[in-house]
Scaffold this motif. Sequence first.
Motif, PDB file in Angstrom:
ATOM      1  N   LYS A  65       0.801  -1.184   0.003  1.00 20.23           N
ATOM      2  CA  LYS A  65      -0.364   0.004   0.018  1.00 20.23           C
ATOM      3  C   LYS A  65       1.194   1.053  -0.397  1.00 20.23           C
ATOM      4  O   LYS A  65       0.465   2.656  -0.459  1.00 20.23           O
ATOM      5  CB  LYS A  65      -1.064  -0.027   1.235  1.00 20.23           C
ATOM      6  CG  LYS A  65      -1.906  -0.625   1.384  1.00 20.23           C
ATOM      7  CD  LYS A  65      -2.767  -0.524   2.468  1.00 20.23           C
ATOM      8  CE  LYS A  65      -4.055  -2.029   2.238  1.00 20.23           C
ATOM      9  NZ  LYS A  65      -4.908  -1.606   3.605  1.00 20.23           N
ATOM     10  N   SER A 189      -3.307  -8.635  -3.746  1.00 22.65           N
ATOM     11  CA  SER A 189      -4.435  -8.508  -2.773  1.00 22.65           C
ATOM     12  C   SER A 189      -5.632  -8.312  -3.364  1.00 22.65           C
ATOM     13  O   SER A 189      -6.439  -8.969  -4.207  1.00 22.65           O
ATOM     14  CB  SER A 189      -3.880  -6.611  -2.957  1.00 22.65           C
ATOM     15  OG  SER A 189      -4.089  -6.048  -4.390  1.00 22.65           O
ATOM     16  N   GLN A 193      -7.758  -2.322  -3.988  1.00 22.21           N
ATOM     17  CA  GLN A 193      -6.085  -2.648  -3.917  1.00 22.21           C
ATOM     18  C   GLN A 193      -5.652  -2.711  -5.544  1.00 22.21           C
ATOM     19  O   GLN A 193      -5.057  -1.184  -5.189  1.00 22.21           O
ATOM     20  CB  GLN A 193      -5.885  -2.694  -2.724  1.00 22.21           C
ATOM     21  CG  GLN A 193      -4.543  -2.556  -2.553  1.00 22.21           C
ATOM     22  CD  GLN A 193      -4.047  -1.609  -1.683  1.00 22.21           C
ATOM     23  OE1 GLN A 193      -4.844  -1.278  -0.869  1.00 22.21           O
ATOM     24  NE2 GLN A 193      -3.495  -0.459  -2.122  1.00 22.21           N
TER      25      GLN A 193
END
Length: 249
Positions: A65, A189, A193
Amino acid sequence: MKIHNYIPSLALQPYIDGFRIIESEELIVNRVLPGIVPVLALRLKGRISSENESLPGFLVSGLRKTPRLIQYHAGTANLLILFKEGGINAFFDIPAHEFFNESIPLHNLVDITCLEDQLGEAQDYHQCIAIAEDFLTARIKNTATDPLILTATKAIKQQQGQLSITQLASSLYISQDAFEKRFRKVIGSSPKQFATLVRMQAIIKKPGITDLTHLALEAGYFDQAHFNKAFKQYTGLTPSSFFKAPPQW
């Protein structure tokens, strides 16, 4: 700093996007932004660290992230193996989502004794690539792909991350829960995301950025505050600071 790119062999092309060797003759600190595929890093020489802690010589980094500051010390060379979407599953038994936000030492996953010895004796970078290719080719276990999930990643990239995940699942005739489970297992993911990473990559690749308000609207953000927050999470910098000093690669 020198960067050398290599095309993988035909046997590996379904799973590997490319090989990249990064050489640093002096200390360089680079802001590494989150990518949309996992990466296998093999240190060929020198020392690499993050937050003043040395990194393992061989490690697998999943999707992330947030960015990382990586220090390439003087006299360092690193071989990066860039997987394709879903490609990592051909080589390792654990699902891709277990790599998310993680950098796992390769020796925790497989025996690397021979790989370390061979790379230590390699005479040049072409030989290093050949050794890495032999290691990967011998490890190919799961050649099955998930066409539905790969179709989804293609759609997300075509729309530069600006699409409804619910509508995407519906268009593929699969429930959202089942879609998200399969997506995480294959890609590493959640679909949301992944779409965010794709959207941010599209933003930073736009040439000649001058109007940040227009950029935010074009990227699908309805106000500057939400755009700034998402952008800073991805790059670690405000948009104005980032575009003054973009990453080195």
